[in-house]
Enzyme design. Structure first.
Site, PDB file in Angstrom:
ATOM      1  N   LEU A  61       9.252  -0.197  -5.959  1.00  0.00           N
ATOM      2  CA  LEU A  61       9.109  -0.637  -4.697  1.00  0.00           C
ATOM      3  C   LEU A  61      10.390  -0.804  -3.743  1.00  0.00           C
ATOM      4  O   LEU A  61      10.143  -0.994  -2.719  1.00  0.00           O
ATOM      5  CB  LEU A  61       8.843  -2.304  -4.857  1.00  0.00           C
ATOM      6  N   ALA A  62      11.373  -0.192  -4.200  1.00  0.00           N
ATOM      7  CA  ALA A  62      12.644  -0.219  -3.273  1.00  0.00           C
ATOM      8  C   ALA A  62      12.329   0.675  -2.077  1.00  0.00           C
ATOM      9  O   ALA A  62      11.760   1.898  -2.301  1.00  0.00           O
ATOM     10  CB  ALA A  62      13.849   0.358  -4.025  1.00  0.00           C
ATOM     11  N   GLU A 103      13.160   0.744   2.401  1.00  0.00           N
ATOM     12  CA  GLU A 103      13.206   0.176   3.769  1.00  0.00           C
ATOM     13  C   GLU A 103      11.765  -0.141   4.210  1.00  0.00           C
ATOM     14  O   GLU A 103      10.863   0.894   4.203  1.00  0.00           O
ATOM     15  CB  GLU A 103      13.753   1.104   4.771  1.00  0.00           C
ATOM     16  N   THR A 119      16.468   6.138   2.168  1.00  0.00           N
ATOM     17  CA  THR A 119      16.070   5.312   0.718  1.00  0.00           C
ATOM     18  C   THR A 119      14.233   5.774   0.409  1.00  0.00           C
ATOM     19  O   THR A 119      14.227   6.017  -0.579  1.00  0.00           O
ATOM     20  CB  THR A 119      16.023   3.986   1.196  1.00  0.00           C
ATOM     21  N   THR A 125       1.991   2.083   0.874  1.00  0.00           N
ATOM     22  CA  THR A 125       1.275   1.395   1.882  1.00  0.00           C
ATOM     23  C   THR A 125       0.040   1.974   2.479  1.00  0.00           C
ATOM     24  O   THR A 125       0.143   3.329   2.279  1.00  0.00           O
ATOM     25  CB  THR A 125       2.238   1.035   3.237  1.00  0.00           C
ATOM     26  N   ASP A 126      -0.881   1.090   3.145  1.00  0.00           N
ATOM     27  CA  ASP A 126      -2.138   2.002   3.724  1.00  0.00           C
ATOM     28  C   ASP A 126      -1.562   2.644   5.157  1.00  0.00           C
ATOM     29  O   ASP A 126      -2.451   3.210   5.801  1.00  0.00           O
ATOM     30  CB  ASP A 126      -3.100   0.845   3.939  1.00  0.00           C
ATOM     31  N   GLU A 127      -0.422   2.284   5.593  1.00  0.00           N
ATOM     32  CA  GLU A 127       0.003   2.601   6.935  1.00  0.00           C
ATOM     33  C   GLU A 127       0.314   4.381   6.807  1.00  0.00           C
ATOM     34  O   GLU A 127       0.160   4.861   7.888  1.00  0.00           O
ATOM     35  CB  GLU A 127       1.211   2.152   7.390  1.00  0.00           C
ATOM     36  N   TYR A 137       8.568   4.594   9.704  1.00  0.00           N
ATOM     37  CA  TYR A 137       8.497   4.128   8.284  1.00  0.00           C
ATOM     38  C   TYR A 137       7.146   4.514   7.830  1.00  0.00           C
ATOM     39  O   TYR A 137       7.319   5.104   6.541  1.00  0.00           O
ATOM     40  CB  TYR A 137       8.040   2.394   8.680  1.00  0.00           C
ATOM     41  N   LYS A 166       7.149   6.940   4.051  1.00  0.00           N
ATOM     42  CA  LYS A 166       6.135   6.358   2.926  1.00  0.00           C
ATOM     43  C   LYS A 166       5.452   7.667   2.379  1.00  0.00           C
ATOM     44  O   LYS A 166       5.004   7.770   1.228  1.00  0.00           O
ATOM     45  CB  LYS A 166       5.636   5.218   3.093  1.00  0.00           C
ATOM     46  N   ILE A 204       3.878 -11.960  20.924  1.00  0.00           N
ATOM     47  CA  ILE A 204       2.569 -11.179  20.387  1.00  0.00           C
ATOM     48  C   ILE A 204       2.745  -9.825  21.302  1.00  0.00           C
ATOM     49  O   ILE A 204       2.846  -9.639  22.498  1.00  0.00           O
ATOM     50  CB  ILE A 204       1.599 -12.084  20.734  1.00  0.00           C
TER      51      ILE A 204
HETATM   52  P1  NAD Z   1      11.372  -5.651   1.333  1.00  0.00           P
HETATM   53  O1  NAD Z   1      11.943  -4.948   2.556  1.00  0.00           O
HETATM   54  O2  NAD Z   1      11.229  -7.267   1.333  1.00  0.00           O
HETATM   55  O3  NAD Z   1      12.265  -5.491   0.038  1.00  0.00           O
HETATM   56  C1  NAD Z   1      12.664  -4.064  -0.212  1.00  0.00           C
HETATM   57  C2  NAD Z   1      13.543  -4.327  -1.290  1.00  0.00           C
HETATM   58  O4  NAD Z   1      14.126  -3.026  -1.689  1.00  0.00           O
HETATM   59  C3  NAD Z   1      14.792  -5.179  -0.958  1.00  0.00           C
HETATM   60  O5  NAD Z   1      15.079  -6.063  -1.890  1.00  0.00           O
HETATM   61  C4  NAD Z   1      16.253  -4.027  -0.707  1.00  0.00           C
HETATM   62  O6  NAD Z   1      17.377  -4.771  -1.245  1.00  0.00           O
HETATM   63  C5  NAD Z   1      15.600  -3.078  -1.661  1.00  0.00           C
HETATM   64  N1  NAD Z   1      16.211  -1.757  -1.422  1.00  0.00           N
HETATM   65  C6  NAD Z   1      16.189  -1.154  -0.281  1.00  0.00           C
HETATM   66  N2  NAD Z   1      16.735  -0.001  -0.274  1.00  0.00           N
HETATM   67  C7  NAD Z   1      16.980   0.139  -1.387  1.00  0.00           C
HETATM   68  C8  NAD Z   1      17.753   1.416  -2.253  1.00  0.00           C
HETATM   69  N3  NAD Z   1      18.292   2.432  -1.662  1.00  0.00           N
HETATM   70  N4  NAD Z   1      18.141   1.153  -3.784  1.00  0.00           N
HETATM   71  C9  NAD Z   1      17.654   0.103  -4.407  1.00  0.00           C
HETATM   72  N5  NAD Z   1      16.876  -0.795  -3.809  1.00  0.00           N
HETATM   73  C10 NAD Z   1      16.677  -1.008  -2.235  1.00  0.00           C
HETATM   74  O7  NAD Z   1       9.794  -4.845   0.988  1.00  0.00           O
HETATM   75  P2  NAD Z   1       8.759  -5.378   0.619  1.00  0.00           P
HETATM   76  O8  NAD Z   1       7.814  -6.100   1.654  1.00  0.00           O
HETATM   77  O9  NAD Z   1       8.728  -6.284  -0.549  1.00  0.00           O
HETATM   78  O10 NAD Z   1       7.907  -4.092   0.189  1.00  0.00           O
HETATM   79  C11 NAD Z   1       8.101  -3.350  -1.345  1.00  0.00           C
HETATM   80  C12 NAD Z   1       7.453  -2.284  -1.279  1.00  0.00           C
HETATM   81  O11 NAD Z   1       5.905  -2.587  -0.882  1.00  0.00           O
HETATM   82  C13 NAD Z   1       7.833  -1.221  -0.323  1.00  0.00           C
HETATM   83  O12 NAD Z   1       7.947   0.150  -0.846  1.00  0.00           O
HETATM   84  C14 NAD Z   1       6.877  -0.914   0.886  1.00  0.00           C
HETATM   85  O13 NAD Z   1       6.977   0.053   1.364  1.00  0.00           O
HETATM   86  C15 NAD Z   1       5.754  -1.478  -0.052  1.00  0.00           C
HETATM   87  N6  NAD Z   1       4.388  -2.188   0.612  1.00  0.00           N
HETATM   88  C16 NAD Z   1       4.784  -3.382   1.538  1.00  0.00           C
HETATM   89  C17 NAD Z   1       3.690  -3.793   2.129  1.00  0.00           C
HETATM   90  C18 NAD Z   1       3.950  -5.243   2.971  1.00  0.00           C
HETATM   91  O14 NAD Z   1       3.204  -5.780   3.614  1.00  0.00           O
HETATM   92  N7  NAD Z   1       5.222  -5.707   3.079  1.00  0.00           N
HETATM   93  C19 NAD Z   1       2.395  -3.454   2.148  1.00  0.00           C
HETATM   94  C20 NAD Z   1       2.145  -2.166   1.328  1.00  0.00           C
HETATM   95  C21 NAD Z   1       3.260  -1.566   0.677  1.00  0.00           C
HETATM   96  P1  TYD Z   2       4.562  -6.342  10.654  1.00  0.00           P
HETATM   97  O1  TYD Z   2       4.589  -7.778  10.052  1.00  0.00           O
HETATM   98  O2  TYD Z   2       5.831  -5.866  11.207  1.00  0.00           O
HETATM   99  O3  TYD Z   2       3.673  -5.321   9.918  1.00  0.00           O
HETATM  100  P2  TYD Z   2       3.164  -4.008  10.135  1.00  0.00           P
HETATM  101  O4  TYD Z   2       3.871  -3.503  11.400  1.00  0.00           O
HETATM  102  O5  TYD Z   2       3.943  -2.947   8.881  1.00  0.00           O
HETATM  103  O6  TYD Z   2       1.703  -3.907  10.089  1.00  0.00           O
HETATM  104  O7  TYD Z   2       3.566  -6.573  11.956  1.00  0.00           O
HETATM  105  C1  TYD Z   2       2.227  -7.034  11.965  1.00  0.00           C
HETATM  106  C2  TYD Z   2       1.436  -6.954  13.150  1.00  0.00           C
HETATM  107  O8  TYD Z   2       1.867  -7.831  13.863  1.00  0.00           O
HETATM  108  C3  TYD Z   2       1.619  -5.743  13.937  1.00  0.00           C
HETATM  109  O9  TYD Z   2       0.529  -5.328  14.765  1.00  0.00           O
HETATM  110  C4  TYD Z   2       2.811  -5.806  14.981  1.00  0.00           C
HETATM  111  C5  TYD Z   2       2.672  -7.201  15.246  1.00  0.00           C
HETATM  112  N1  TYD Z   2       3.498  -8.067  15.532  1.00  0.00           N
HETATM  113  C6  TYD Z   2       3.850  -8.596  16.684  1.00  0.00           C
HETATM  114  O10 TYD Z   2       2.768  -8.894  17.440  1.00  0.00           O
HETATM  115  N2  TYD Z   2       4.744  -9.425  16.961  1.00  0.00           N
HETATM  116  C7  TYD Z   2       5.832  -9.534  16.171  1.00  0.00           C
HETATM  117  O11 TYD Z   2       7.088 -10.319  16.406  1.00  0.00           O
HETATM  118  C8  TYD Z   2       5.786  -8.880  15.039  1.00  0.00           C
HETATM  119  C9  TYD Z   2       7.178  -8.629  13.874  1.00  0.00           C
HETATM  120  C10 TYD Z   2       4.754  -8.045  14.724  1.00  0.00           C
END
Ligand code: NAD
Ligand code: TYD
Length: 356
Positions: free
Chosen positions: A81-82, A84, A100, A134-136, A159, A163, A215
């Protein structure tokens, strides 16, 4: 005891997965995290004393550190999962995302391959490298249609393109070297312990502080929201029971415009923590300049993981959002430490002697 490596286990989703695995499985978890700004061991306070949890501060792009960990702990699999993870940060500074998400995944894959190649035949086939994505990566949908496992890749942000590159590397290691991989592509997560740069926690904390709720654009972009514990359950299933080489799309079947999300959050806060003097949180809504390259709509068809592995989300968007708002209201110390930067101290005080 079976050992599993989790990378990024101090982040939002990784910490939810670690908490789930320690509570509901018998895996021994080696949690490998660099502790960037997004890594917070305070999110793992509940499992800090667990004998089955070992935290190691390391960078997945550090080949020597990865080799040493594989040799020492000899895991049966990895859930990676690690990363950015924040789109806005990737627009401001893409370098860490390339480093990363792409280079880090490549280095980890090579360390895994070297270790996996030396395993006995039956251990090799049971091994899994599960890449969490991610779905992105699929880009942006119009008003109709859903992303699925067969959707072509079309990433738009630094981003999502980093991914996507990682997903391609992982699949190449399956086809070229036979490494048994699983890839999951999930929609937007929300829930407790999410860093307040993402939409939902940012809006909750800004509202409580009486700050504007920014927003982007007209607020009509659509995301498909999934409660983080539902994602963690899906990850466990895909890791333990997923077919080698398979991809699973995971989503909440909960499409909302950003404006709908913010309005619902404001209504929940009006109910749970009224502002007083007849003021409403909705008055803080502010429309700001749109994000460049802002993807219009994401939505997932999760039929494959439902049919093959029997997964379905347990939370509705309403129940999950209520739990999330309540959590941020009840966990003011976690929030205060994140806002002040003190969470970084907490690491040193509580985990230093356990680092490898
Ligand atoms: P997050 O940013 O909260 O956590 C990421 C973690 O990775 C952190 O603890 C950070 O310290 C660690 N990290 C970063 N760089 C590193 C490195 N070089 N080596 C080791 N550790 C490192 O992210 P999250 O929201 O928990 O997402 C986790 C995973 O799920 C990611 O791969 C993300 O792309 C994926 N994902 C996230 C979402 C979402 O909505 N948040 C949705 C789908 C997929
Ligand atoms: P975000 O939580 O950054 O997730 P992602 O961009 O990965 O989908 O944002 C979710 C949605 O909310 C996205 O359409 C952007 C919007 N957004 C705002 O309108 N205002 C904000 O301050 C942030 C952080 C996101």
């Amino acid at each position: 005891m079976r050992t599993l490596f989790i990378t990024g286990g101090a982040g939002f989703i990784g910490s939810a997965l670690v908490r789930l695995l320690l509570a509901e499985s018998d895996w021994r978890v080696v949690n490998i995290d660099k502790l960037t700004y997004a890594g917070n061991l305070e999110s793992l306070a509940a499992v800090a004393d667990s004998e089955r949890h070992l935290f190691v501060q390391a960078d997945v792009a550090d080949r020597a550190a990865m080799d040493e960990l594989f040799a020492r702990h000899r895991p049966q699999g990895v859930i990676h999962l690690a990363a950015e993870s924040h789109v806005d940060r990737s627009i401001l500074g893409p370098a860490e995302f390339v480093q990363t998400n792409i280079v880090g995944t490549y280095v980890l894959l090579e360390a895994v391959r070297a270790y996996w190649s030396g395993l006995a035949e039956d251990e090799r086939s049971r091994f899994r490298f599960h890449h969490v994505s991610t779905d992105e990566v699929f880009g942006s949908l119009g008003p109709q249609g859903l992303f699925s496992e067969t959707t072509a890749y079309d990433p738009r942000s630094p981003y999502s393109s980093s991914k996507a590159a990682a997903d391609h590397l992982v699949r190449a290691w399956y086809h070229t070297y036979g490494l048994p991989v699983v890839v999951t592509n999930c929609s937007n997560n929300y829930g407790p312990y999410q860093f307040p740069e993402k939409l939902i926690p940012l809006m909750v904390l800004n509202a409580l502080a009486g700050k504007p709720l920014p927003i982007y654009g007209r607020g009509d972009n659509v995301r498909d929201w999934l409660y983080v514990d539902d994602h963690a359950r899906a990850l466990r299933l895909a890791f333990e029971r997923g077919q080698a080489g398979a991809t699973y799309c995971i989503g909440g079947n909960a499409e909302r415009t950003n404006l709908e999300v913010v309005d619902r959050l404001c209504a929940l806060l009006d109910e749970l923590r009224p502002r007083g003097e007849g003021r409403r949180y909705g008055e803080l809504k502010t429309f700001v300049t749109d994000r460049p390259g802002h993807d219009r709509r994401y939505a997932i068809d999760a039929g494959h993981i439902r049919r093959e592995l029997g997964w379905a989300p347990q939370e509705s968007f309403d129940s999950g959002l209520r739990k999330t708002v309540a959590w941020y209201l009840e966990n003011s110390q976690w929030v205060a430490h994140v806002q002040s930067g003190e969470y970084r101290q907490w690491v040193r005080q509580n985990y230093s002697e356990r680092r490898a």
